[in-house]
Design a protein around this motif. Structure first.
Motif, PDB file in Angstrom:
ATOM      1  N   ARG A  17      81.053  -1.906 -22.196  1.00  0.00           N
ATOM      2  CA  ARG A  17      81.953  -2.843 -21.533  1.00  0.00           C
ATOM      3  C   ARG A  17      82.452  -3.865 -22.542  1.00  0.00           C
ATOM      4  O   ARG A  17      81.817  -4.105 -23.564  1.00  0.00           O
ATOM      5  CB  ARG A  17      81.242  -3.587 -20.389  1.00  0.00           C
ATOM      6  N   THR A  18      83.585  -4.488 -22.227  1.00  0.00           N
ATOM      7  CA  THR A  18      84.122  -5.536 -23.092  1.00  0.00           C
ATOM      8  C   THR A  18      83.570  -6.904 -22.708  1.00  0.00           C
ATOM      9  O   THR A  18      83.914  -7.899 -23.327  1.00  0.00           O
ATOM     10  CB  THR A  18      85.661  -5.580 -23.026  1.00  0.00           C
ATOM     11  N   TRP A  19      82.714  -6.946 -21.716  1.00  0.00           N
ATOM     12  CA  TRP A  19      82.114  -8.214 -21.301  1.00  0.00           C
ATOM     13  C   TRP A  19      80.591  -8.095 -21.286  1.00  0.00           C
ATOM     14  O   TRP A  19      80.028  -7.050 -20.994  1.00  0.00           O
ATOM     15  CB  TRP A  19      82.657  -8.680 -19.952  1.00  0.00           C
ATOM     16  N   LYS A  20      79.980  -9.207 -21.615  1.00  0.00           N
ATOM     17  CA  LYS A  20      78.526  -9.292 -21.684  1.00  0.00           C
ATOM     18  C   LYS A  20      77.971  -9.544 -20.287  1.00  0.00           C
ATOM     19  O   LYS A  20      78.593 -10.221 -19.479  1.00  0.00           O
ATOM     20  CB  LYS A  20      78.154 -10.447 -22.608  1.00  0.00           C
ATOM     21  N   THR A  21      76.786  -9.004 -20.016  1.00  0.00           N
ATOM     22  CA  THR A  21      76.090  -9.319 -18.772  1.00  0.00           C
ATOM     23  C   THR A  21      74.696  -9.838 -19.082  1.00  0.00           C
ATOM     24  O   THR A  21      74.031  -9.346 -19.991  1.00  0.00           O
ATOM     25  CB  THR A  21      75.994  -8.107 -17.825  1.00  0.00           C
ATOM     26  N   ASN A  22      74.292 -10.824 -18.317  1.00  0.00           N
ATOM     27  CA  ASN A  22      72.916 -11.322 -18.388  1.00  0.00           C
ATOM     28  C   ASN A  22      72.073 -10.720 -17.275  1.00  0.00           C
ATOM     29  O   ASN A  22      70.875 -10.972 -17.212  1.00  0.00           O
ATOM     30  CB  ASN A  22      72.899 -12.852 -18.284  1.00  0.00           C
ATOM     31  N   PHE A  23      72.709  -9.934 -16.398  1.00  0.00           N
ATOM     32  CA  PHE A  23      71.989  -9.325 -15.283  1.00  0.00           C
ATOM     33  C   PHE A  23      71.033  -8.255 -15.802  1.00  0.00           C
ATOM     34  O   PHE A  23      71.400  -7.430 -16.641  1.00  0.00           O
ATOM     35  CB  PHE A  23      72.962  -8.706 -14.268  1.00  0.00           C
ATOM     36  N   ARG A  24      69.823  -8.266 -15.287  1.00  0.00           N
ATOM     37  CA  ARG A  24      68.836  -7.221 -15.558  1.00  0.00           C
ATOM     38  C   ARG A  24      68.291  -6.766 -14.214  1.00  0.00           C
ATOM     39  O   ARG A  24      67.929  -7.584 -13.373  1.00  0.00           O
ATOM     40  CB  ARG A  24      67.682  -7.730 -16.419  1.00  0.00           C
ATOM     41  N   GLY A  25      68.260  -5.477 -13.999  1.00  0.00           N
ATOM     42  CA  GLY A  25      67.730  -4.956 -12.759  1.00  0.00           C
ATOM     43  C   GLY A  25      68.463  -3.710 -12.297  1.00  0.00           C
ATOM     44  O   GLY A  25      69.350  -3.192 -12.975  1.00  0.00           O
ATOM     45  N   ARG A  26      68.084  -3.236 -11.120  1.00  0.00           N
ATOM     46  CA  ARG A  26      68.619  -1.996 -10.556  1.00  0.00           C
ATOM     47  C   ARG A  26      69.981  -2.245  -9.914  1.00  0.00           C
ATOM     48  O   ARG A  26      70.179  -3.261  -9.248  1.00  0.00           O
ATOM     49  CB  ARG A  26      67.637  -1.430  -9.530  1.00  0.00           C
ATOM     50  N   ILE A  27      70.906  -1.310 -10.131  1.00  0.00           N
ATOM     51  CA  ILE A  27      72.239  -1.354  -9.519  1.00  0.00           C
ATOM     52  C   ILE A  27      72.583   0.020  -8.958  1.00  0.00           C
ATOM     53  O   ILE A  27      72.017   1.030  -9.373  1.00  0.00           O
ATOM     54  CB  ILE A  27      73.337  -1.781 -10.520  1.00  0.00           C
TER      55      ILE A  27
ATOM     56  N   VAL B  35      70.621   2.955 -11.252  1.00  0.00           N
ATOM     57  CA  VAL B  35      70.119   2.849 -12.620  1.00  0.00           C
ATOM     58  C   VAL B  35      69.680   1.404 -12.845  1.00  0.00           C
ATOM     59  O   VAL B  35      70.117   0.497 -12.126  1.00  0.00           O
ATOM     60  CB  VAL B  35      71.198   3.280 -13.653  1.00  0.00           C
ATOM     61  N   ILE B  36      68.814   1.191 -13.825  1.00  0.00           N
ATOM     62  CA  ILE B  36      68.360  -0.157 -14.156  1.00  0.00           C
ATOM     63  C   ILE B  36      69.019  -0.599 -15.460  1.00  0.00           C
ATOM     64  O   ILE B  36      68.973   0.125 -16.462  1.00  0.00           O
ATOM     65  CB  ILE B  36      66.825  -0.213 -14.308  1.00  0.00           C
ATOM     66  N   ILE B  37      69.622  -1.779 -15.443  1.00  0.00           N
ATOM     67  CA  ILE B  37      70.143  -2.402 -16.666  1.00  0.00           C
ATOM     68  C   ILE B  37      68.982  -3.183 -17.273  1.00  0.00           C
ATOM     69  O   ILE B  37      68.433  -4.086 -16.638  1.00  0.00           O
ATOM     70  CB  ILE B  37      71.320  -3.340 -16.375  1.00  0.00           C
ATOM     71  N   VAL B  38      68.585  -2.815 -18.500  1.00  0.00           N
ATOM     72  CA  VAL B  38      67.428  -3.453 -19.128  1.00  0.00           C
ATOM     73  C   VAL B  38      67.797  -4.357 -20.300  1.00  0.00           C
ATOM     74  O   VAL B  38      66.990  -5.164 -20.739  1.00  0.00           O
ATOM     75  CB  VAL B  38      66.374  -2.417 -19.583  1.00  0.00           C
ATOM     76  N   ASP B  39      69.036  -4.223 -20.800  1.00  0.00           N
ATOM     77  CA  ASP B  39      69.435  -5.054 -21.940  1.00  0.00           C
ATOM     78  C   ASP B  39      70.950  -4.989 -22.102  1.00  0.00           C
ATOM     79  O   ASP B  39      71.619  -4.130 -21.500  1.00  0.00           O
ATOM     80  CB  ASP B  39      68.758  -4.564 -23.224  1.00  0.00           C
ATOM     81  N   CYS B  40      71.481  -5.874 -22.906  1.00  0.00           N
ATOM     82  CA  CYS B  40      72.901  -5.895 -23.247  1.00  0.00           C
ATOM     83  C   CYS B  40      73.001  -6.306 -24.710  1.00  0.00           C
ATOM     84  O   CYS B  40      72.613  -7.425 -25.070  1.00  0.00           O
ATOM     85  CB  CYS B  40      73.640  -6.885 -22.341  1.00  0.00           C
ATOM     86  N   VAL B  41      73.464  -5.381 -25.558  1.00  0.00           N
ATOM     87  CA  VAL B  41      73.464  -5.603 -27.005  1.00  0.00           C
ATOM     88  C   VAL B  41      74.803  -5.158 -27.597  1.00  0.00           C
ATOM     89  O   VAL B  41      75.648  -4.598 -26.902  1.00  0.00           O
ATOM     90  CB  VAL B  41      72.308  -4.834 -27.687  1.00  0.00           C
ATOM     91  N   ILE B  42      74.940  -5.383 -28.874  1.00  0.00           N
ATOM     92  CA  ILE B  42      76.083  -4.877 -29.637  1.00  0.00           C
ATOM     93  C   ILE B  42      75.533  -3.881 -30.652  1.00  0.00           C
ATOM     94  O   ILE B  42      74.496  -4.122 -31.272  1.00  0.00           O
ATOM     95  CB  ILE B  42      76.833  -6.027 -30.344  1.00  0.00           C
ATOM     96  N   ASN B  43      76.212  -2.751 -30.808  1.00  0.00           N
ATOM     97  CA  ASN B  43      75.875  -1.732 -31.804  1.00  0.00           C
ATOM     98  C   ASN B  43      74.492  -1.098 -31.594  1.00  0.00           C
ATOM     99  O   ASN B  43      73.706  -0.946 -32.535  1.00  0.00           O
ATOM    100  CB  ASN B  43      76.022  -2.272 -33.228  1.00  0.00           C
ATOM    101  N   HIS B  44      74.227  -0.686 -30.361  1.00  0.00           N
ATOM    102  CA  HIS B  44      72.991   0.046 -30.056  1.00  0.00           C
ATOM    103  C   HIS B  44      73.013   1.380 -30.794  1.00  0.00           C
ATOM    104  O   HIS B  44      74.081   1.927 -31.086  1.00  0.00           O
ATOM    105  CB  HIS B  44      72.906   0.269 -28.535  1.00  0.00           C
TER     106      HIS B  44
END
Length: 145
Positions: free
Chosen positions: A24-34, A82-91
């Motif tokens: 995504r072009t935007w960062k998320t601080n959300f962590r959890g199931r979606i 799915v669970i979002i566990v992190d948001c990084v750049i260049n994984h």
């Protein structure tokens, strides 16, 4: 629970647990199931890398002669979680789009242009029976079963 609309075939590839990154072009601080919502639109042409293609073939959802399985044509439906566990750049994942970086004397590394955020995903669940006729939205949105 929060939901995220994703175009096919990406939505199904995530729900199958094959694609472990959402770019995504935007960062998320959300962590959890979606919820994973397969949006109304399908990406017509996707350029997969050799590694990505091999992984799709190994998992039986793509074949060079037949293309994608029918499940990847489902649209306007909640197809899994799915669970979002992190948001990084260049994984390091083969599914992560990269942000080109340059070094800056004062601040370290800075992105060239707009950064691409790699949302790290785990524990995907593909529903046996999708929830059909669900209209998606931009960004996160709430859906109640």
């Amino acid at each position: 629970m929060k939901a995220l609309s994703i175009k096919q075939p990406w939505a199904s590839i995530i729900a199958y647990g094959i694609k472990d990154i959402e770019n995504r072009t935007w960062k998320t601080n959300f962590r959890g199931r979606i919820f994973i919502h397969a949006s109304a639109k399908i990406v017509e042409e996707v350029d997969f890398t050799t590694q990505q293609t091999a992984l799709l073939f190994e998992n039986g959802i793509w074949h060079p002669d037949r293309g994608f399985t029918e499940e990847l044509n489902i649209t306007s439906a909640i197809i899994g979680e799915v669970i979002i566990v992190d948001c990084v750049i260049n994984h390091e994942s083969i599914w992560a789009d990269k942000t080109f970086m340059y070094e800056c004397d004062e601040t370290g590394e800075e992105p060239i242009g707009k950064p691409i955020y790699n949302w790290v995903l785990e524990n995907a669940i593909l529903y046996d029976k999708p929830i059909f006729n669900v209209k998606g939205k931009l960004s996160f949105w709430n859906f109640e079963k």
